[in-house]
Design a protein around this motif. Structure first.
Motif, PDB file in Angstrom:
ATOM      1  N   UNK A   1     -33.243 -21.788  23.521  1.00 40.34           N
ATOM      2  CA  UNK A   1     -32.127 -21.019  24.030  1.00 40.34           C
ATOM      3  C   UNK A   1     -32.205 -20.850  25.466  1.00 40.34           C
ATOM      4  N   UNK A   2     -31.177 -20.778  26.446  1.00 40.27           N
ATOM      5  CA  UNK A   2     -31.247 -20.599  27.720  1.00 40.27           C
ATOM      6  C   UNK A   2     -31.260 -19.305  28.286  1.00 40.27           C
ATOM      7  N   UNK A   3     -31.357 -18.973  29.549  1.00 40.82           N
ATOM      8  CA  UNK A   3     -31.652 -17.761  30.168  1.00 40.82           C
ATOM      9  C   UNK A   3     -30.420 -17.360  30.904  1.00 40.82           C
ATOM     10  N   UNK A   4     -29.888 -16.094  30.705  1.00 41.28           N
ATOM     11  CA  UNK A   4     -28.850 -15.678  31.216  1.00 41.28           C
ATOM     12  C   UNK A   4     -29.320 -14.640  32.383  1.00 41.28           C
ATOM     13  N   UNK A   5     -28.799 -15.206  33.684  1.00 44.38           N
ATOM     14  CA  UNK A   5     -28.996 -14.184  34.977  1.00 44.38           C
ATOM     15  C   UNK A   5     -27.832 -13.540  35.546  1.00 44.38           C
ATOM     16  N   UNK A   6     -27.726 -12.415  35.621  1.00 48.58           N
ATOM     17  CA  UNK A   6     -26.544 -11.622  36.068  1.00 48.58           C
ATOM     18  C   UNK A   6     -27.022 -10.959  37.628  1.00 48.58           C
ATOM     19  N   UNK A   7     -26.212 -11.505  38.531  1.00 46.66           N
ATOM     20  CA  UNK A   7     -26.219 -11.001  39.740  1.00 46.66           C
ATOM     21  C   UNK A   7     -25.427 -10.096  40.125  1.00 46.66           C
ATOM     22  N   UNK A   8     -25.778  -9.116  40.874  1.00 43.42           N
ATOM     23  CA  UNK A   8     -24.858  -8.048  41.539  1.00 43.42           C
ATOM     24  C   UNK A   8     -25.088  -7.563  42.876  1.00 43.42           C
ATOM     25  N   UNK A   9     -24.325  -6.739  43.331  1.00 44.28           N
ATOM     26  CA  UNK A   9     -24.653  -5.949  44.740  1.00 44.28           C
ATOM     27  C   UNK A   9     -23.968  -4.715  44.701  1.00 44.28           C
ATOM     28  N   UNK A  10     -24.536  -3.958  45.553  1.00 41.97           N
ATOM     29  CA  UNK A  10     -24.090  -2.306  45.458  1.00 41.97           C
ATOM     30  C   UNK A  10     -22.804  -2.533  46.301  1.00 41.97           C
ATOM     31  N   UNK A  11     -22.756  -3.282  47.264  1.00 41.17           N
ATOM     32  CA  UNK A  11     -21.515  -3.336  48.254  1.00 41.17           C
ATOM     33  C   UNK A  11     -21.235  -4.694  48.660  1.00 41.17           C
ATOM     34  N   UNK A  12     -19.840  -4.987  49.189  1.00 43.84           N
ATOM     35  CA  UNK A  12     -19.577  -6.258  49.355  1.00 43.84           C
ATOM     36  C   UNK A  12     -20.392  -6.834  50.567  1.00 43.84           C
ATOM     37  N   UNK A  13     -20.023  -8.312  51.019  1.00 45.43           N
ATOM     38  CA  UNK A  13     -20.725  -8.710  52.124  1.00 45.43           C
ATOM     39  C   UNK A  13     -22.273  -9.042  52.137  1.00 45.43           C
ATOM     40  N   UNK A  14     -22.866  -9.072  50.948  1.00 49.43           N
ATOM     41  CA  UNK A  14     -24.374  -9.103  51.150  1.00 49.43           C
ATOM     42  C   UNK A  14     -24.425 -10.942  50.944  1.00 49.43           C
TER      43      UNK A  14
END
Length: 248
Positions: A1-14
């Motif tokens: 099975x593969x790996x799921x990586x969730x990317x996020x940022x607290x604000x835009x423009x990063x």
């Protein structure tokens, strides 16, 4: 099975979307089979950065609702081998069928077909991030070395902790060493302390990121700038390799 990586940022423009593309292409270059998912409904931009604006028809919402299969909806990139891309809905509302349970089932399907699935979540602290966080394996918070971005990164990390995800790390993006030396930009150690997160990698400011993005060219194929090396280092760390931090 593969790996799921969730990317996020607290604000835009990063530079989160550029990071997702760079890391995904770097993983493909290492022989991995990668799916990039744009989860930013209404403001989708992965297609622009990857030069695929006219080829992405079905969204992750279409897959979840059963209107299209993952195989039909995830489009092969025309140049990058082993990379497929799944866009977000054009509407800012992905549909009532998009919820915690359905997103988790969708990500499980992705695991069965790809070694890495990278999800580009919307900036901010939306419910959509919680849905994807609940079904992910690891999280990457992308932040710039300034106080507002790092405070946002700390808050974004809380979403993942609430979903019982333990592997949450930060990428400090768009770093300018000269500004750090002058005290006009937060240094990396302080950035980690302010966000309360372990470091996955550092990406220097690189004007070619913007130039390639505007031209619809894949940075990793058209540039030899410092961001390319940074993304390659991060991809190797995601695979479990020990790679030294870049000398900025």
């Amino acid at each position: 099975m593969g790996t799921v990586i969730i990317t996020a940022s607290g604000k835009g423009g990063t530079g989160k979307t550029s990071f997702c593309c760079g890391a995904a292409v770097a993983l493909c270059a290492l022989g991995e089979k990668v799916l990039l998912v744009d989860a930013d409904s209404g403001l989708r931009s992965l297609d622009i950065v990857l030069g695929m604006t006219d080829s992405l028809l079905f969204s992750f919402s279409d897959v979840i609702s059963g209107q299209a299969s993952l195989k039909e909806a995830a489009v092969r990139h025309p140049i990058v081998k082993n990379l497929r891309v799944l866009t977000a809905p054009a509407s800012s509302r992905p549909g009532p069928w998009v919820n915690q349970q359905s997103v988790s089932a969708f990500l499980q399907n992705c695991r069965a077909h790809f070694t890495y699935t990278i999800v580009d979540c919307p900036a901010g602290l939306s419910d959509v991030i919680s849905y994807f966080a609940g079904g992910g394996d690891r999280a990457v918070i992308v932040a710039t070395p300034d106080y507002t971005s790092l405070r946002g990164a700390e808050q974004a990390a809380q979403i993942f902790y609430q979903q019982h995800m333990e592997d949450v790390r930060i990428v400090v993006n768009r770093v300018r060493p000269g500004m750090i030396e002058q005290g006009d930009m937060v240094n990396i150690d302080k950035a980690m302390d302010l966000a309360g997160l372990g470091l996955l990698g550092v990406v220097p400011e690189d004007k070619e990121v913007i130039a390639c993005g505007n031209a619809g060219q894949v940075l990793m194929l058209y540039s030899q700038g410092p961001a390319v090396q940074a993304y390659d280092n991060i991809a190797r760390r995601l695979r479990g390799e020990k790679v030294r931090l870049m000398q900025l």
